[in-house]
Enzyme design. Structure first.
Site, PDB file in Angstrom:
ATOM      1  N   LYS A 238       1.688   3.948  -2.838  1.00 14.88           N
ATOM      2  CA  LYS A 238       2.656   4.797  -3.528  1.00 14.88           C
ATOM      3  C   LYS A 238       3.126   6.015  -2.716  1.00 14.88           C
ATOM      4  O   LYS A 238       3.502   7.051  -3.267  1.00 14.88           O
ATOM      5  CB  LYS A 238       2.137   5.266  -4.900  1.00 14.88           C
ATOM      6  CG  LYS A 238       1.572   4.196  -5.791  1.00 14.88           C
ATOM      7  CD  LYS A 238       2.314   2.887  -5.761  1.00 14.88           C
ATOM      8  CE  LYS A 238       3.686   2.949  -6.376  1.00 14.88           C
ATOM      9  NZ  LYS A 238       4.393   1.649  -6.159  1.00 14.88           N
TER      10      LYS A 238
ATOM     11  N   TRP B 173       9.984   2.083   1.276  1.00 14.23           N
ATOM     12  CA  TRP B 173      11.112   2.845   1.853  1.00 14.23           C
ATOM     13  C   TRP B 173      11.035   2.766   3.382  1.00 14.23           C
ATOM     14  O   TRP B 173      12.022   2.473   4.074  1.00 14.23           O
ATOM     15  CB  TRP B 173      10.987   4.297   1.375  1.00 14.23           C
ATOM     16  CG  TRP B 173      12.194   5.136   1.551  1.00 14.23           C
ATOM     17  CD1 TRP B 173      13.442   4.731   1.929  1.00 14.23           C
ATOM     18  CD2 TRP B 173      12.270   6.550   1.336  1.00 14.23           C
ATOM     19  NE1 TRP B 173      14.284   5.808   1.960  1.00 14.23           N
ATOM     20  CE2 TRP B 173      13.587   6.922   1.608  1.00 14.23           C
ATOM     21  CE3 TRP B 173      11.353   7.527   0.951  1.00 14.23           C
ATOM     22  CZ2 TRP B 173      14.013   8.256   1.505  1.00 14.23           C
ATOM     23  CZ3 TRP B 173      11.773   8.844   0.840  1.00 14.23           C
ATOM     24  CH2 TRP B 173      13.086   9.199   1.111  1.00 14.23           C
TER      25      TRP B 173
ATOM     26  N   HIS C 169      -2.352  -1.172   3.798  1.00 16.43           N
ATOM     27  CA  HIS C 169      -2.932   0.028   3.179  1.00 16.43           C
ATOM     28  C   HIS C 169      -4.363   0.245   3.687  1.00 16.43           C
ATOM     29  O   HIS C 169      -5.089   1.080   3.161  1.00 16.43           O
ATOM     30  CB  HIS C 169      -3.019  -0.139   1.655  1.00 16.43           C
ATOM     31  CG  HIS C 169      -1.713  -0.008   0.931  1.00 16.43           C
ATOM     32  ND1 HIS C 169      -0.761   0.917   1.261  1.00 16.43           N
ATOM     33  CD2 HIS C 169      -1.226  -0.665  -0.153  1.00 16.43           C
ATOM     34  CE1 HIS C 169       0.270   0.798   0.422  1.00 16.43           C
ATOM     35  NE2 HIS C 169       0.012  -0.151  -0.431  1.00 16.43           N
TER      36      HIS C 169
ATOM     37  N   ARG D 109       2.233  11.137   1.384  1.00 14.13           N
ATOM     38  CA  ARG D 109       2.997  11.832   0.342  1.00 14.13           C
ATOM     39  C   ARG D 109       2.062  12.754  -0.420  1.00 14.13           C
ATOM     40  O   ARG D 109       0.842  12.483  -0.482  1.00 14.13           O
ATOM     41  CB  ARG D 109       3.556  10.767  -0.610  1.00 14.13           C
ATOM     42  CG  ARG D 109       4.427  11.262  -1.720  1.00 14.13           C
ATOM     43  CD  ARG D 109       4.833  10.096  -2.614  1.00 14.13           C
ATOM     44  NE  ARG D 109       5.877  10.455  -3.529  1.00 14.13           N
ATOM     45  CZ  ARG D 109       6.374   9.682  -4.479  1.00 14.13           C
ATOM     46  NH1 ARG D 109       5.882   8.450  -4.639  1.00 14.13           N
ATOM     47  NH2 ARG D 109       7.339  10.104  -5.284  1.00 14.13           N
TER      48      ARG D 109
ATOM     49  N   SER E 111       2.835   8.294  -9.492  1.00 13.16           N
ATOM     50  CA  SER E 111       3.541   7.057  -9.155  1.00 13.16           C
ATOM     51  C   SER E 111       2.601   5.852  -9.339  1.00 13.16           C
ATOM     52  O   SER E 111       2.983   4.824  -9.910  1.00 13.16           O
ATOM     53  CB  SER E 111       4.026   7.139  -7.708  1.00 13.16           C
ATOM     54  OG  SER E 111       4.674   5.956  -7.330  1.00 13.16           O
TER      55      SER E 111
ATOM     56  N   ALA F 104      19.384   3.115   2.801  1.00 15.64           N
ATOM     57  CA  ALA F 104      18.010   3.498   2.426  1.00 15.64           C
ATOM     58  C   ALA F 104      18.006   4.505   1.280  1.00 15.64           C
ATOM     59  O   ALA F 104      16.953   5.038   0.940  1.00 15.64           O
ATOM     60  CB  ALA F 104      17.283   4.083   3.641  1.00 15.64           C
TER      61      ALA F 104
ATOM     62  N   PHE G 102      17.899   5.909  -2.476  1.00 15.05           N
ATOM     63  CA  PHE G 102      17.166   5.440  -3.653  1.00 15.05           C
ATOM     64  C   PHE G 102      18.047   4.505  -4.496  1.00 15.05           C
ATOM     65  O   PHE G 102      17.628   3.416  -4.883  1.00 15.05           O
ATOM     66  CB  PHE G 102      16.684   6.646  -4.470  1.00 15.05           C
ATOM     67  CG  PHE G 102      15.875   6.267  -5.668  1.00 15.05           C
ATOM     68  CD1 PHE G 102      14.522   5.969  -5.554  1.00 15.05           C
ATOM     69  CD2 PHE G 102      16.461   6.194  -6.929  1.00 15.05           C
ATOM     70  CE1 PHE G 102      13.768   5.595  -6.666  1.00 15.05           C
ATOM     71  CE2 PHE G 102      15.717   5.827  -8.040  1.00 15.05           C
ATOM     72  CZ  PHE G 102      14.373   5.532  -7.913  1.00 15.05           C
TER      73      PHE G 102
HETATM   74  P1  A3P Z   1       7.974   6.931  -7.661  1.00 14.20           P
HETATM   75  O1  A3P Z   1       7.063   6.057  -8.453  1.00 14.20           O
HETATM   76  O2  A3P Z   1       7.551   8.380  -7.687  1.00 14.20           O
HETATM   77  O3  A3P Z   1       9.406   6.765  -8.016  1.00 14.20           O
HETATM   78  P2  A3P Z   1       5.218   2.618  -2.184  1.00 14.20           P
HETATM   79  O4  A3P Z   1       6.320   1.818  -1.597  1.00 14.20           O
HETATM   80  O5  A3P Z   1       4.272   3.172  -1.144  1.00 14.20           O
HETATM   81  O6  A3P Z   1       4.496   1.865  -3.251  1.00 14.20           O
HETATM   82  O7  A3P Z   1       5.851   3.922  -2.844  1.00 14.20           O
HETATM   83  C1  A3P Z   1       6.606   3.815  -4.023  1.00 14.20           C
HETATM   84  C2  A3P Z   1       7.268   5.149  -4.287  1.00 14.20           C
HETATM   85  O8  A3P Z   1       8.290   5.390  -3.292  1.00 14.20           O
HETATM   86  C3  A3P Z   1       7.953   5.160  -5.645  1.00 14.20           C
HETATM   87  O9  A3P Z   1       7.833   6.503  -6.120  1.00 14.20           O
HETATM   88  C4  A3P Z   1       9.380   4.802  -5.245  1.00 14.20           C
HETATM   89  O10 A3P Z   1      10.352   5.130  -6.202  1.00 14.20           O
HETATM   90  C5  A3P Z   1       9.525   5.625  -3.974  1.00 14.20           C
HETATM   91  N1  A3P Z   1      10.674   5.190  -3.155  1.00 14.20           N
HETATM   92  C6  A3P Z   1      10.934   3.944  -2.708  1.00 14.20           C
HETATM   93  N2  A3P Z   1      12.125   3.916  -2.072  1.00 14.20           N
HETATM   94  C7  A3P Z   1      12.627   5.175  -2.122  1.00 14.20           C
HETATM   95  C8  A3P Z   1      13.837   5.787  -1.653  1.00 14.20           C
HETATM   96  N3  A3P Z   1      14.780   5.092  -1.035  1.00 14.20           N
HETATM   97  N4  A3P Z   1      14.006   7.118  -1.871  1.00 14.20           N
HETATM   98  C9  A3P Z   1      13.051   7.831  -2.508  1.00 14.20           C
HETATM   99  N5  A3P Z   1      11.896   7.311  -2.989  1.00 14.20           N
HETATM  100  C10 A3P Z   1      11.690   5.994  -2.794  1.00 14.20           C
END
Ligand code: A3P
Length: 288
Positions: free
Chosen positions: A46, A51, A101, A123, A131, A220, A222
């Site tokens: 998370k 991303w 991970h 993060r 998250s 990229a 959101f």
């Molecule tokens: P949230 O649950 O706070 O929205 P991971 O890929 O490590 O599992 O992380 C997931 C988190 O990254 C989620 O956070 C997701 O929304 C956020 N995320 C993924 N792509 C993103 C983007 N383009 N911009 C901002 N946050 C992003």
């Protein structure tokens, strides 16, 4: 409260997803053959992993002009420790991207040869926690803990996938001289994606023209990623994600923890994490 063995198994001190790996498979990864051109994305869950997968795959495929656009993220930067879609890693063309991970003691021995590259993304842990809490409802492979207090106590005790956040981050930071690593934060990507992309390109020795960088920034975002099933994990089967319960890209902001954690919970969090966090060489950004 221990995590349910239905979802996670513990191996050599770390938790792994029951339905996606076995202890023997995890052990075999130590001898996984690494190529000098391999690039690994490593993170605590998370932290912005998907991303980073999306950005890296676009950097390597120059804005997706060679066909990778049609692929799921899972296929572009596959997970090393999860057996998903039975991929044959050995037949993948170079440069290969991988995601994990895992803590440093589990990754392939060859990764420390100094030629291949690691991008470690992290993060602020309150946003990670929140998250993770929401994600555990969507993920079929993780135990759903409805009560946030209970979930937080597990997080603070490291009884979850990824183990203790502090151990993961401290552990990888301490490996900075043993591997070729770029440390990135979710928050810096969020605040200035262009600089982060240029930093990644510089680390990878890639030079992209302005138009390509602009293209990657746009793709990229959101909203763009959320709208695309290939970057929002919507193509994952229902035995992995319950799409009716939420979406992988949930909010994508800095400081959302304030909408879930009470003041008392935040203070409890600080009482456990603060001292070790103050010793980290990074000052995390908690809100904007
Ligand atoms: P949230 O649950 O706070 O929205 P991971 O890929 O490590 O599992 O992380 C997931 C988190 O990254 C989620 O956070 C997701 O929304 C956020 N995320 C993924 N792509 C993103 C983007 N383009 N911009 C901002 N946050 C992003």
């Amino acid at each position: 409260m221990e995590p349910s063995e239905k979802y996670l198994f513990k191996h050599k001190g770390s938790y792994f997803v029951q339905s996606l790996a076995t202890p023997e498979y995890i052990d075999s990864l130590r001898d996984f053959e690494i190529r000098d051109s391999d690039v690994f994305i490593i993170s605590y869950p998370k932290s912005g992993t998907m991303w980073t997968q999306h950005i890296l795959s676009m950097i390597y495929h120059e804005g997706h002009r060679n066909g990778t656009e049609s692929m799921d993220l899972l296929d572009r930067a596959p997970w090393l420790e999860y057996k998903i879609r039975n991929m044959d890693f050995a037949s993948r063309p170079s440069p290969r991207l991988f995601t994990t991970h895992m803590h440093h003691q589990f990754v392939p021995k060859g990764l420390s040869n100094g030629k291949n590259k690691i991008i470690y993304v992290m993060r602020n842990p309150k946003d990670v926690l929140v998250s993770f809490y929401h994600y555990s409802k969507v993920s079929v492979q993780l135990e759903e803990v409805r009560d946030f207090d209970t979930f937080m106590e597990r997080f603070l005790a490291g009884k979850m996938l990824g183990d203790l956040w502090l151990d993961h981050v401290e552990g990888w930071l301490a490996q900075k001289d043993n591997f070729n690593i770029l440390f990135l934060t979710y928050e810096e990507m969020k605040k200035d994606l262009r600089s982060s992309i240029l930093k990644i390109c510089n680390f990878l020795g890639k030079s992209l023209n302005e138009n390509l960088v602009d293209d990657i920034i746009a793709k990229a975002s959101f909203d763009k990623m959320r709208a695309d099933p290939r970057t929002n994990a919507e193509n994952l089967p229902s035995d992995m994600l319950d799409h009716s319960k939420g979406r992988f890209l949930r909010k994508g902001t800095i400081g959302d923890w304030k909408n879930t954690m009470t003041v008392a919970q935040s203070e409890r969090f600080d009482s456990v994490f603060k001292e070790r966090m103050e010793k980290l060489p990074f000052k995390f950004c908690w809100d904007i």
